[in-house]
Scaffold this motif. Structure first.
Motif, short mmCIF file in Angstrom:
data_model
loop_
_atom_site.label_atom_id
_atom_site.label_comp_id
_atom_site.label_asym_id
_atom_site.label_seq_id
_atom_site.Cartn_x
_atom_site.Cartn_y
_atom_site.Cartn_z
N THR A 5 9.77 80.54 12.12
CA THR A 5 8.40 80.52 11.63
C THR A 5 7.69 81.85 11.88
N ASP A 7 6.97 85.95 11.75
CA ASP A 7 7.08 86.95 10.69
C ASP A 7 7.90 88.17 11.09
N ARG A 67 7.11 78.24 6.39
CA ARG A 67 5.97 77.32 6.34
C ARG A 67 6.47 76.02 5.76
N ASP A 69 5.33 72.17 4.33
CA ASP A 69 4.28 71.30 3.83
C ASP A 69 4.86 69.93 3.55
N GLY A 79 9.94 80.39 2.83
CA GLY A 79 10.08 81.49 3.76
C GLY A 79 10.53 82.75 3.04
#
Length: 85
Positions: A5, A7, A67, A69, A79
């Protein structure tokens, strides 16, 4: 394949940003408490496999900035596929 997750990757240099990759799985969580964790694993493991396949398809070494959802019975992951030095 590393899927994270974050960056950035501590101690690892990114050689190339390939682009966005997507994964999807059925959301079977529906519960909380003791059974919630087991159900979450049943949702996230197929999502991880779907993302890994998408990353391999574009020649990625890792997927960063994941991310997730949840919507209408599905878990979707997005990603950035990257090549590492």
């Amino acid at each position: 394949m590393l899927i994270t997750t974050t960056d950035t990757l501590q101690g690892v240099e990114i050689k190339e940003y390939i682009g966005l990759v997507y994964g999807i799985s059925q959301d079977v969580t529906g519960g909380i408490g003791k059974t919630g964790n087991k159900l979450m694993a049943k949702t996230m493991e197929p999502l991880k496999e779907s993302l890994q396949a998408a990353g391999e398809e574009v020649g990625a070494d890792a997927i960063i900035g994941l991310r997730v959802d949840f919507e209408k019975g599905f878990a979707r992951g997005t990603g950035t596929a990257v090549k590492l030095k």
